[in-house]
Motif scaffolding. Sequence first.
Motif, PDB file in Angstrom:
ATOM      1  N   GLY A 222      -3.946   0.117  -9.282  1.00 12.86           N
ATOM      2  CA  GLY A 222      -4.998  -0.027  -8.266  1.00 12.86           C
ATOM      3  C   GLY A 222      -6.216  -0.765  -8.800  1.00 12.86           C
TER       4      GLY A 222
ATOM      5  N   ARG B  19      -4.283  -3.347   2.059  1.00 12.68           N
ATOM      6  CA  ARG B  19      -4.900  -2.264   2.826  1.00 12.68           C
ATOM      7  C   ARG B  19      -5.301  -2.739   4.223  1.00 12.68           C
TER       8      ARG B  19
ATOM      9  N   THR C  88       0.846  -1.208   0.000  1.00 11.53           N
ATOM     10  CA  THR C  88       0.000   0.000   0.000  1.00 11.53           C
ATOM     11  C   THR C  88       0.873   1.247   0.000  1.00 11.53           C
TER      12      THR C  88
ATOM     13  N   CYS D 143      -6.452  -4.102  -7.458  1.00  8.70           N
ATOM     14  CA  CYS D 143      -7.000  -4.230  -6.094  1.00  8.70           C
ATOM     15  C   CYS D 143      -8.519  -4.227  -6.094  1.00  8.70           C
TER      16      CYS D 143
ATOM     17  N   THR E  44      -8.453   4.975   1.559  1.00 10.38           N
ATOM     18  CA  THR E  44      -7.399   4.525   2.482  1.00 10.38           C
ATOM     19  C   THR E  44      -7.336   5.442   3.695  1.00 10.38           C
TER      20      THR E  44
END
Length: 185
Positions: free
Chosen positions: A28, A54, A11, A31, A154
Amino acid sequence: MRNHKYLFLFTIFFFLLGFMNIHFSLFGIVCMTLPIILVLKDRKKTWCQNYCPRASLYTTCGKSKKWSSHKTPRFFIKGNMKWIMLAYFGISLTIILMSTLGVARGVKLPMEYLRFLIVIPLPFDMPQLFDIMNIAPWLTHLSYRFYSMMMTTTFLGLILAMVYKPRTWCTICPIATVSDVILKK
Ligand code: SF4
């Protein structure tokens, strides 16, 4: 949950890569798509239970705090908060896609700066340590928007980890909500 304890480095690395060149933020997308692919394949939340960087970040930061956690609000666990987050996620993605299409069609200028919570511009420019030549403006726009969305979620997850239990974000994470819907079916 058996996430490897050093996965959080991915991350941090992801956000640092954005400082070198914003187009790396498109990684990303992995993810977002890989957790769903694994749910469909394994019929369980393989990503959440083993690989999510994360979640590893939240666990690491949440466990190292020096104060005790508040009780997780009931509306996070049993209420509508996860649907509100899913709606936010859907609206964000729609805005990202529509604005990227606008840039690709030449009716909109690319936004080459970060925004928090879709609408709040951050008052600094991302240092770009090297250029990638001949990138289409719409791809640059998409990269900034994607980085903004990852940064916002995040950050929200980190705040929750510091106030409540480390993985409180996971109770309302849109990826988890979509995974649950798939598994129920
Ligand atoms: S719920 Fe979201 S943040 Fe938590 S482990 Fe799954 S994908 Fe990662």
